[in-house]
Design a protein around this motif. Structure first.
Motif, PDB file in Angstrom:
ATOM      1  N   SER A 249       0.942  -0.994  -0.038  1.00 21.55           N
ATOM      2  CA  SER A 249      -0.432   0.324   0.256  1.00 21.55           C
ATOM      3  C   SER A 249       1.059   1.131  -0.301  1.00 21.55           C
ATOM      4  O   SER A 249       0.633   1.916  -0.202  1.00 21.55           O
ATOM      5  N   ILE A 250       1.756   0.940  -0.063  1.00 23.25           N
ATOM      6  CA  ILE A 250       3.015   2.199   0.559  1.00 23.25           C
ATOM      7  C   ILE A 250       4.447   2.321  -0.301  1.00 23.25           C
ATOM      8  O   ILE A 250       5.145   1.003  -0.570  1.00 23.25           O
ATOM      9  N   PRO A 251       3.704   3.165  -1.384  1.00 16.24           N
ATOM     10  CA  PRO A 251       5.363   2.727  -2.588  1.00 16.24           C
ATOM     11  C   PRO A 251       6.809   3.376  -1.936  1.00 16.24           C
ATOM     12  O   PRO A 251       6.517   4.281  -0.953  1.00 16.24           O
ATOM     13  N   LEU A 252       7.579   2.712  -2.527  1.00 10.89           N
ATOM     14  CA  LEU A 252       8.784   2.710  -1.857  1.00 10.89           C
ATOM     15  C   LEU A 252      10.178   3.104  -3.567  1.00 10.89           C
ATOM     16  O   LEU A 252       9.658   2.592  -3.900  1.00 10.89           O
ATOM     17  N   ILE A 253      10.715   4.587  -3.152  1.00  8.55           N
ATOM     18  CA  ILE A 253      11.332   4.716  -4.744  1.00  8.55           C
ATOM     19  C   ILE A 253      12.383   5.061  -4.428  1.00  8.55           C
ATOM     20  O   ILE A 253      12.338   5.540  -3.243  1.00  8.55           O
ATOM     21  N   CYS A 254      13.108   5.434  -4.821  1.00  6.86           N
ATOM     22  CA  CYS A 254      15.269   5.484  -5.278  1.00  6.86           C
ATOM     23  C   CYS A 254      15.173   6.271  -5.971  1.00  6.86           C
ATOM     24  O   CYS A 254      14.550   6.282  -7.222  1.00  6.86           O
ATOM     25  N   ILE A 255      15.847   7.821  -5.636  1.00 17.54           N
ATOM     26  CA  ILE A 255      16.275   8.948  -6.473  1.00 17.54           C
ATOM     27  C   ILE A 255      17.880   8.672  -6.191  1.00 17.54           C
ATOM     28  O   ILE A 255      18.057   8.779  -5.612  1.00 17.54           O
ATOM     29  N   LEU A 256      18.334   8.890  -7.574  1.00 14.93           N
ATOM     30  CA  LEU A 256      19.980   9.223  -7.997  1.00 14.93           C
ATOM     31  C   LEU A 256      20.467  10.314  -8.036  1.00 14.93           C
ATOM     32  O   LEU A 256      19.803  10.834  -8.930  1.00 14.93           O
ATOM     33  N   ILE A 257      20.927  11.394  -7.126  1.00 13.22           N
ATOM     34  CA  ILE A 257      21.442  12.669  -7.760  1.00 13.22           C
ATOM     35  C   ILE A 257      23.574  12.130  -6.915  1.00 13.22           C
ATOM     36  O   ILE A 257      23.631  11.861  -6.352  1.00 13.22           O
ATOM     37  N   GLN A 258      23.478  12.506  -8.521  1.00 16.60           N
ATOM     38  CA  GLN A 258      25.204  12.671  -7.815  1.00 16.60           C
ATOM     39  C   GLN A 258      25.674  10.830  -7.997  1.00 16.60           C
ATOM     40  O   GLN A 258      25.579   9.964  -8.515  1.00 16.60           O
ATOM     41  N   GLY A 259      26.993  10.761  -6.733  1.00 16.59           N
ATOM     42  CA  GLY A 259      26.702   9.575  -6.378  1.00 16.59           C
ATOM     43  C   GLY A 259      28.023   9.238  -6.801  1.00 16.59           C
ATOM     44  O   GLY A 259      29.044   9.845  -7.979  1.00 16.59           O
TER      45      GLY A 259
END
Length: 1264
Positions: A249-259
């Protein structure tokens, strides 16, 4: 777990507050790598007050590899995007928790927004409880490796207090402090950054599962609903049956910035775990490298292509981005290159895509719209056909509603190939769209999907909407405090929905019981006494009232688009807003309410105009259509009650008004050179009868007679054709051919050679004539619908009353006027029609009034004591006029017409006083001290009053005099009154000054006051300067005083011994001249300019006002008696008799109805009627949207032009660099060619072709 927790206190200096030091407390827990993650997740959600999130976002960015943004505005926009997410939904954001890089950027953004929105003091209670200004507290969770933590030993002592001061936040070489703007921290013992990254991913997965279970269980407990079904199979109560994160029910998303290189391991972990990853291209480092590899592979055909040509480019970029890691370490470089390619490979599984590229170089890419790209990434990773499709749709709808993305909801949810059962909208989602602000497009979208509003709106639901709406400021200040006079702290009870809400509507608009709460409750339970469309209409009406009281004007427009009665509803909304503006506490709020009222009034006019251009008959039909929700009032009556003069001034309304005013008659125009005025034709036809055959036509009566004759003929033929059968009932709910009608199961030949169609839906039963009954030997009654104007005389055998006796003695007037006879229209019908036409009443009343004025003028002009007979005639006539005026005023007030009751009562008071004084001074001698001259002045005053009154009674209906009279009224009531206010100080001061300067010794008394008033006031119209003329000097020359001894008194101030001689001098001239200049040259000229400005500026407005008052006059004359006073006494006597008979008959019929069936009445709905007006409203809304888009087109084109120009500049610079590289490459190729073509001394001149090709290719690759 409690023993592993602690609290960290951040002591910082903040210049934004008066205190120099701020102490902030944050919780943390220190765990080992092998801790039980489900236990840790349950502990965090249960003991740390984190709440239930709507979305979980994990931000991936390097620590050691972090660098400044290429464009600083990108970082600012990212902060705006994060703030937008946290303000619209409950968001959990996971970072590395250190006070550096991306974690610090996000923490500072959230902290600044919370400081900006936080309210201290008593206003905090008001904003949260009364106005419902929603403040969402986001949760920033930091998962910190102790290897990167500065002074990590101080966190190892279990529960306690850890102090971190500002001086200690300076980072060491590779150590950092925790960011104070995060809410909680999870410290991992003895782990590196890479190991902590894997632990962080597993912890996020455990938290996602835990909070999803809690959310599903809470929803199931709150709604008491059945378990959701998917494809006919029940789903388990533990909704975590599938491991795929799509089912959570709760979505999870990953955001990549630089790294850096370590972040690619974390990204690969998320992709292997089916968690979507969004890569922000343009931030640099690993994000750009992964985006490059993904785009290149996708553009060249996918992951199955040969990558040997791509690997050197990836290695080159890796060496350039991370020289310290990969320049000298080829094995690491190849290993991480394989990881990058593996990320691209696992990003596509079946029909899902788990990597989404966000390119900052594109013109439509804005980090402030981060929610849009997150939703796109979540939609991309969801399968087209999932096992639990309905749950995924619900989750997506909730996110789009919270983040206010109706465009994505329309394109990604409702336009996909989903089953209709799975696309069903839950009531709580519709509730969220109503409670949150600026969600009107979602309400529009849901209503387009045929959401059942009747099953949603109940009394409790309305109360919930009033109490839990996001913005209640207008409702609290205007409705709750202004109208109901209650405190904001007073709780709302059920009485408000059941009683007070309808009382407010009645108080504002005069319409009773508009919101039918009991019907709404039955509709929500599925127990409909009324039909389903009616329940939907009433539910939408209730939501419209709620939206107006909450000042949601855009939501009102959306709901109005789906109502069945657009024109009366728009007029009703206009009335609500206009009357609510009187209770607005601020001028800005009042102005907005007035604008909304005008807007909806204009919308009603525009829809009427659109229908008038499309189908004129439909437009005329709705003007005369009574609506049950509005107390059976027509749109004309509603517009008149709410005071919408522009609706009545519309050409369609004016044409309808002309038909009403003519009353079904039409004056025949003569073709001769000498034409008689129409009013003379009408008056002579009404009085002499025979001229109406020459001058008057009756199209309405003739049409009724033709229709009735045709129906009678068809009914007779039908009855004769069935003389061997017993005819009981005819029920034809749909149009049937005229040559046949089906009775029972047989088809009857109606008219064999007729063609076309007719509608028999108005026939319920047919009453057979007596001769056909005898012919068939049956007494079966056949009756028409009671509302049919062509019905036969009803069977009165079952009812008794005075009406039955009256009809037996004098005949049935409805039968005589219905036209159900074979002959043409009778003389009685024509006389009845012409005398009851409002145009006839208007001219007859005007003639009667002129006769009354002639009598009053003659009595006023007579000398002496007058004529006793004429005086009594005048008094009786005036008394009857007064009584009739009082009766009309009462009826109009009872019908809630727009009348000025104060003006009416003032007129009645003046006329009553005139009758009283005239009677006791002229007719009956009671010894009052009133002389004959006072009586004559009384008659003169009455003469002026009644003549002036005639101007406002009959002139406004004229096409030329009406608008002119309205302009004169505006000029007198506005401009002239302003002029008098302005001129009053100059007039009073100058009058006293001129009197004192010219006649200083004149005694104060009535004569001096009269002269002073005359000189000042009449200077407005004349130029009185006789006091300064030479003739006055000559008359007063011999009274001039030469010395003080000859003065009459020591206090004498003048130059003459007589006080009525003016003192002439420079001072006197200056005082008189200044008054003349100010009055004549300035103020009077200003008055003329004001008159001209009003006359030219209100030309169109005066025309609308005149048309509105013309409707009022037509309505007035349509309800007057056919005979003017004093003959109207007979009309009122007949009316009272009919009312008495009707009351007795109504009592008898009501007693008889109690013995009949108690079934509810069947309401016949005009489906085509409502469908047509819904179509008109949708077309109108499309036209408005098109106009708005055209207005925004220029602005959008300008923005697109700037974006294209920026992209062209970027491509131009890239082209320049590419051209330089091509030139360098050509030079290298040429050098290689020269080297190959020139043999060495030890080598032969020629070589095999294959060897030559290999050497050339090898040298070319090395050179590159």
């Amino acid at each position: 777990m409690e023993s592993l927790c602690g609290r960290v206190h951040f002591n910082t200096n903040d210049s934004r507050t008066l205190d120099c030091a701020i102490t902030e407390e944050r919780r943390y827990i220190r765990v080992n790598y092998d801790v039980s993650l489900p236990t840790l997740a349950e502990f965090m959600t249960s003991n740390w007050d984190l709440g239930i999130p709507d979305v979980m976002i994990t931000m991936i960015s390097g620590v050691h590899q972090s660098k400044a943004w290429k464009k600083p505005e990108h970082g600012t926009k990212l902060q705006k995007g994060i703030v937008k997410l946290t303000n619209t939904s409950q968001t959990w954001i996971f970072t590395h928790g250190l006070n550096y890089g991306l974690a610090k950027l996000i923490g500072d953004a959230v902290r600044e927004d919370q400081d900006r929105r936080s309210v201290r003091g008593n206003w905090d209670l008001m904003s949260l409880s009364a106005f419902n200004q929603r403040i969402i507290h986001p949760r920033l969770i930091g998962v910190v490796p102790d290897a990167l933590l500065n002074n990590s030993d101080q966190y190892r002592h279990g529960p306690g207090r850890v102090e971190i001061h500002a001086a200690e936040t300076e980072r060491a070489t590779t150590k950092y402090e925790m960011n104070s703007n995060h809410n909680v921290f999870v410290l991992v013992n003895n782990t590196s950054y890479t190991t902590t990254a894997v632990f962080r991913g597993e912890l996020e997965r455990a938290l996602q599962k835990e909070v999803s279970m809690r959310k599903d269980n809470a929803r199931a407990a709150a709604t008491h609903s059945m378990r959701m079904e998917d494809d006919g199979q029940e789903q388990s109560s533990t909704v975590m049956e599938y491991y795929d994160p799509v089912t959570y029910s709760i979505p999870l998303i990953c955001i990549l910035i630089q790294g850096g290189p370590a972040e690619i391991d974390q990204v690969l972990y998320y992709l292997n775990d089916n968690i979507p990853v969004m890569v922000i291209k343009g931030t640099g480092l690993m994000a750009d490298l992964l985006a490059f590899a993904y785009e290149e592979i996708m553009e060249r055909g996918g992951i199955d292509i040969e990558m040997n040509h791509l690997k050197p480019e990836i290695e080159n970029k890796m060496t350039r981005y991370f020289p310290g890691y990969f320049k000298e370490n080829e094995s690491e470089r190849k290993a991480y290159m394989e990881k990058i390619l593996k990320c691209v490979e696992v990003s596509h599984k079946y029909d899902r895509k788990y990597i989404t590229i966000f390119d900052l170089a594109l013109t439509d890419s804005d980090l402030a719209d981060l929610d849009w790209f997150i939703l796109k990434a979540l939609f991309a990773c969801q399968p087209q056909y999932a096992i639990n499709q309905r749950k995924a749709i619900r989750k997506n709808l909730l996110l789009t509603v919270m983040w206010n993305r109706p465009d994505l909801a329309r394109s990604e949810i409702f336009q996909r190939d989903f089953s209709i059962a799975n696309l069903r909208i839950d009531p709580d989602i519709f509730e969220q769209a109503l409670l949150l602000r600026d969600r009107e497009e979602f309400v529009d979208l849901f209503l387009e999907q045929n959401f059942a509003v009747s099953s949603f709106v109940t009394a409790s639901q309305l109360k919930l909407l009033f109490t839990r709406a996001e913005d209640r400021e207008f409702f609290i200040t205007v409705v709750w405090e202004g109208i109901l006079e209650k405190s904001p702290a007073t709780p709302m009870r059920d009485k408000f929905v059941y009683i007070k809400m309808n009382a407010i509507i009645e108080y504002l608009t005069g319409i009773k019981n508009f919101v039918k709460v009991n019907d709404l409750a039955q509709g929500s339970q599925g127990q409909l006494i009324i039909d389903y469309p009616t329940a939907e209409r009433q539910a939408i009406n209730a939501l419209i009232v709620w939206s107006v009281l909450m000042n949601r004007s855009e939501l009102v427009k959306v709901l109005w688009k789906f109502c069945e009665q657009p024109i009366p509803m728009a007029l009703f909304i206009s009335s609500l807003y206009s009357n609510l503006s009187h209770y607005c506490p601020t001028s800005e709020m009042e102005k907005k309410a007035i604008e909304n009222g005008k807007l909806f009034g204009t919308m009603a006019v525009d829809v009427l105009h659109l229908s008038y251009q499309d189908t004129t008959n439909r437009a005329f039909e709705i003007l005369a259509e009574p609506f049950i929700d509005f107390e059976h009032m027509t749109p004309m009556e509603i517009s008149y009650r709410v005071g919408n003069k522009h609706f009545i001034a519309h050409p369609c309304s004016q044409r309808y008004l002309n038909e009403v005013f003519n009353g079904g008659i039409r004056v025949v125009k003569s073709q001769s050179a000498f034409s008689i005025p129409d009013f003379i034709k009408i008056i002579l036809s009404a009085l002499l009868v025979f001229p109406m055959y020459l001058w008057i036509a009756f199209p309405r009566l003739e049409a009724k007679a033709r229709d009735a004759k045709e129906k009678r003929r068809r009914l007779t033929i039908f009855t004769l054709s069935r003389h061997n059968h017993l005819v009981s009932t005819i029920a034809c709910p749909v149009p049937v051919p005229m040559d046949e009608v089906r009775v029972g199961g047989d088809v009857v030949d109606f008219v064999s050679r007729a063609s076309g169609f007719t509608d028999y839906s108005h026939i319920s039963t047919v009453h057979m004539p007596s001769w056909t009954r005898a012919m068939e030997g049956s007494e079966t009654p056949l009756q028409y619908n009671p509302r049919d104007s062509t019905r036969e005389e009803p069977d009165w055998s079952d009812s008794r009353g005075l009406r039955y006796i009256f009809w037996k003695l004098f005949g049935n007037p409805r039968k005589r006027l219905s036209g159900t006879i074979n002959s043409d229209v009778s003389v009685t019908q024509k006389m009845f029609c012409i005398w009851n036409a409002p145009v006839t009443k208007f001219w007859m009343y005007q003639v009667n009034y002129w006769c009354y004025l002639l009598l009053l003028s003659y009595v006023t002009f007579m000398h002496g004591c007058g004529n006793q007979t004429l005086d009594w005639t005048l008094w009786i006539w005036t008394t009857v006029n007064l009584l009739e005026y009082m009766c009309r005023t009462y009826f109009e007030y009872a019908r809630r017409r727009l009348i000025s009751l104060r003006v009416r009562l003032s007129e009645m008071f003046l006329i009553g006083n005139f009758l009283l004084f005239f009677m006791f001074s002229r007719l009956v001698d009671v010894g009052l001290p009133i002389d004959r001259y006072s009586t004559r002045i009384l008659l003169c005053t009455a003469l002026l009053f009644f003549y002036y009154r005639m101007v406002f009674l009959f002139f406004p209906i004229s096409r030329k005099l009406g608008p002119m009279l309205e302009k004169i009224k505006l000029m007198v009531s506005v401009d002239f009154m302003v002029f008098l206010k302005m001129v009053m100080p100059f007039m009073v001061a100058s009058a006293i000054a001129m009197q004192a300067a010219l006649f200083p010794d004149l005694p104060f008394g009535w004569d001096s006051f009269r002269v002073t008033f005359y000189r000042a006031f009449f200077a407005l119209f004349l130029t009185p300067s006789t006091d300064l003329q030479l003739e006055s000097f000559g008359k007063c020359a011999h009274y001039r005083v030469t010395n003080d001894s000859s003065l009459p008194d020591t206090c004498w101030a003048g130059t003459h011994s007589v006080p009525d001689c003016p003192v002439v001098g420079v001072s006197s001239y200056m005082i008189v001249i200044q008054y003349a200049i100010i009055l004549k040259m300035i103020l009077v000229t200003l008055l003329a300019a004001m008159f001209y400005n009003t006359y030219s500026g209100v030309d169109r407005e005066a025309d609308s006002i005149w048309k509105f008052q013309r409707y009022q006059m037509v309505l007035d004359f349509s309800t007057r008696s056919a005979w003017p006073a004093p003959f109207s006494l007979l009309s009122y006597f007949v009316l009272l008799t009919m009312l008495s008979c009707g009351f007795v008959n109504h009592t008898v019929q009501r007693a008889l109805k109690r013995k009949t069936s108690d079934l509810p009445p069947i309401i016949v709905r005009k489906a085509d009627f409502f469908k047509y007006w819904k179509t008109m409203v949708k077309e109108y809304c499309r036209n408005v949207d098109m106009e708005v888009k055209e207005k925004k087109m220029a602005k959008d084109h300008f923005k697109k032009t700037l974006g294209i120009e920026e992209e062209l500049n970027r491509h131009r610079s890239n082209w320049y660099r590419l051209r330089e590289r091509i030139i360098a490459l050509e030079q290298n190729v040429q050098e290689i060619r020269n080297m190959v073509s020139k043999p060495s001394e030890n080598e032969p001149v020629t070589a095999p072709p294959s060897t030559m090709r290999f050497s050339r290719r090898d040298l070319f690759r090395r050179q590159l």
